[in-house]
Design a protein around this motif. Structure first.
Motif, short mmCIF file in Angstrom:
data_model
loop_
_atom_site.label_atom_id
_atom_site.label_comp_id
_atom_site.label_asym_id
_atom_site.label_seq_id
_atom_site.Cartn_x
_atom_site.Cartn_y
_atom_site.Cartn_z
N LEU A 30 8.54 -21.92 -14.51
CA LEU A 30 9.32 -20.78 -14.99
C LEU A 30 10.51 -21.19 -15.84
O LEU A 30 11.28 -20.33 -16.30
N LEU A 31 10.68 -22.48 -16.06
CA LEU A 31 11.81 -22.97 -16.84
C LEU A 31 11.42 -23.16 -18.29
O LEU A 31 10.25 -23.25 -18.63
N ARG A 32 12.42 -23.21 -19.15
CA ARG A 32 12.18 -23.44 -20.57
C ARG A 32 11.67 -24.86 -20.80
O ARG A 32 10.76 -25.08 -21.61
N ASP A 33 12.26 -25.82 -20.12
CA ASP A 33 11.86 -27.22 -20.25
C ASP A 33 10.90 -27.56 -19.11
O ASP A 33 11.33 -27.96 -18.03
N ARG A 34 9.61 -27.39 -19.36
CA ARG A 34 8.61 -27.65 -18.33
C ARG A 34 8.30 -29.13 -18.26
O ARG A 34 8.47 -29.88 -19.22
N ASP A 35 7.80 -29.53 -17.11
CA ASP A 35 7.46 -30.93 -16.87
C ASP A 35 6.30 -31.34 -17.78
O ASP A 35 5.21 -30.77 -17.71
N PRO A 36 6.50 -32.35 -18.65
CA PRO A 36 5.43 -32.80 -19.55
C PRO A 36 4.19 -33.28 -18.81
O PRO A 36 3.07 -33.09 -19.29
N LEU A 37 4.38 -33.90 -17.64
CA LEU A 37 3.23 -34.37 -16.87
C LEU A 37 2.38 -33.20 -16.40
O LEU A 37 1.14 -33.25 -16.46
N LEU A 38 3.04 -32.12 -15.98
CA LEU A 38 2.32 -30.93 -15.52
C LEU A 38 1.56 -30.29 -16.68
O LEU A 38 0.38 -29.93 -16.54
N ILE A 39 2.22 -30.16 -17.82
CA ILE A 39 1.57 -29.55 -18.99
C ILE A 39 0.37 -30.38 -19.42
O ILE A 39 -0.73 -29.85 -19.65
N ALA A 40 0.57 -31.70 -19.54
CA ALA A 40 -0.52 -32.58 -19.98
C ALA A 40 -1.69 -32.51 -19.00
O ALA A 40 -2.86 -32.46 -19.42
N GLY A 41 -1.39 -32.47 -17.71
CA GLY A 41 -2.45 -32.41 -16.71
C GLY A 41 -3.26 -31.14 -16.82
O GLY A 41 -4.50 -31.18 -16.77
N VAL A 42 -2.59 -30.00 -16.97
CA VAL A 42 -3.30 -28.72 -17.08
C VAL A 42 -4.13 -28.69 -18.36
O VAL A 42 -5.29 -28.26 -18.35
N VAL A 43 -3.56 -29.13 -19.48
CA VAL A 43 -4.29 -29.12 -20.75
C VAL A 43 -5.53 -29.99 -20.67
O VAL A 43 -6.63 -29.59 -21.09
N ILE A 44 -5.39 -31.20 -20.14
CA ILE A 44 -6.52 -32.11 -20.05
C ILE A 44 -7.57 -31.56 -19.10
O ILE A 44 -8.78 -31.57 -19.39
N PHE A 45 -7.14 -31.06 -17.94
CA PHE A 45 -8.09 -30.55 -16.95
C PHE A 45 -8.88 -29.37 -17.52
O PHE A 45 -10.11 -29.33 -17.40
N VAL A 46 -8.20 -28.43 -18.13
CA VAL A 46 -8.88 -27.23 -18.63
C VAL A 46 -9.78 -27.57 -19.81
O VAL A 46 -10.93 -27.12 -19.88
N ALA A 47 -9.27 -28.36 -20.77
CA ALA A 47 -10.07 -28.69 -21.96
C ALA A 47 -11.29 -29.52 -21.58
O ALA A 47 -12.42 -29.22 -22.00
N ALA A 48 -11.09 -30.58 -20.79
CA ALA A 48 -12.22 -31.42 -20.40
C ALA A 48 -13.17 -30.66 -19.48
O ALA A 48 -14.40 -30.79 -19.59
N GLY A 49 -12.61 -29.86 -18.59
CA GLY A 49 -13.45 -29.06 -17.70
C GLY A 49 -14.28 -28.04 -18.46
O GLY A 49 -15.43 -27.77 -18.11
N TRP A 50 -13.70 -27.48 -19.52
CA TRP A 50 -14.45 -26.53 -20.33
C TRP A 50 -15.61 -27.22 -21.04
O TRP A 50 -16.72 -26.68 -21.11
N VAL A 51 -15.39 -28.43 -21.56
CA VAL A 51 -16.48 -29.18 -22.22
C VAL A 51 -17.56 -29.52 -21.19
O VAL A 51 -18.76 -29.45 -21.50
N ALA A 52 -17.15 -29.88 -19.97
CA ALA A 52 -18.14 -30.17 -18.92
C ALA A 52 -18.95 -28.92 -18.60
O ALA A 52 -20.18 -28.99 -18.42
N SER A 53 -18.29 -27.76 -18.56
CA SER A 53 -19.01 -26.52 -18.26
C SER A 53 -19.96 -26.15 -19.41
O SER A 53 -21.00 -25.54 -19.18
N LEU A 54 -19.60 -26.53 -20.64
CA LEU A 54 -20.50 -26.32 -21.77
C LEU A 54 -21.79 -27.11 -21.56
O LEU A 54 -22.90 -26.60 -21.79
N SER A 55 -21.66 -28.34 -21.08
CA SER A 55 -22.85 -29.16 -20.79
C SER A 55 -23.69 -28.52 -19.70
O SER A 55 -24.93 -28.48 -19.79
#
Length: 253
Positions: A30-55
């Protein structure tokens, strides 16, 4: 029929994203300066998970086709879960991911070429088309169930919930009876020749028109997401987690 190293690598990347999300600072959501580790983790998980679901989506088509009489899918490598066998790198992965990041609408990605003439019946042909969207629904249900039953960190809840919601949206989009989408493929064997010919003519353009409508016509977009959330809720999905995951995935918004 063994999973390819490419698919296993995508799963490993998804897991790595999940670990990063799990150890990210959830209090920063909820903060303006979000944790970069959290953002990177969510982006990687969702993007890679979406490609896996495509397969998995395309594998579903291929597996039902194989059992239904089209053995050529095995020779084409469709049963290996190797995303490269199903896709054009730009049109099927890069472009859909860009749309996903910008607007949250998961475009249909890859494609498997089925020899419909080798299938045993019209019913088999319909199930070949339905197998892909149903795999997305199954993945979404599984993710929602894991979130509901397994204690986990808030970051991982957000990542898994948002990916689950995207699976439901993908299911709805693909199940629409529009030429070029799986919903049309499910009913096409039962249509008269004139309707099938018309569908073949507009097949390249109909999905583009659909996504233009969803992009520019807000009531249509709202109806899509309302329907997705209704199914998501029925599956026991975590709305707060999905909302947090969407916010983190589109971190600049």
């Amino acid at each position: 029929m063994r999973p390819s190293p490419v698919f296993l690598g995508i799963l490993a990347l998804t897991v790595a994203g999940g670990v990063m999300a799990a150890f990210g600072d959830v209090s920063s959501i909820l903060l303006r300066d979000r944790d970069p580790l959290l953002i990177a983790g969510v982006v990687i998980f969702v993007a890679a998970g979406w490609v896996a679901s495509l397969s998995l989506h395309e594998f579903g088509h291929a597996m039902v086709a194989y059992r239904g009489g089209d053995y050529s899918v095995a020779h084409k490598g469709y049963l290996t879960l190797d995303v490269r066998k199903y896709t054009d790198p730009v049109l099927s992965i890069v472009l859909p991911l860009v749309f996903l990041i910008i607007g949250g609408i998961p475009l249909p990605g890859g494609a498997v070429w089925i020899n419909r003439g080798a299938l045993r019946s019209r019913g088999t042909s319909s199930w070949v088309s339905l197998a892909g969207p149903l795999s997305n629904l199954a993945v979404g249900a599984a993710l929602a169930l894991v979130v509901a039953l397994v204690p986990m960190s808030g970051g991982l809840v957000a990542a898994m919930s948002y990916l689950a919601l995207l699976q439901v949206v993908t299911f709805i989009l693909n199940i629409l009876p529009i030429p070029g989408l799986d919903g049309w493929g499910a009913i096409e064997p039962y249509l008269p020749p004139q309707a099938r010919a018309f569908g073949a003519q507009i097949r390249p353009w109909a999905p583009i028109i659909l996504f233009a409508i969803l992009w520019f016509f807000k009531p249509a977009n709202a109806a899509l997401w309302d329907g997705a959330y209704s199914i998501f809720d029925a599956l026991g999905g975590n709305r707060f987690g999905a909302s947090a995951g969407a916010s983190l995935f589109r971190f600049w918004d």
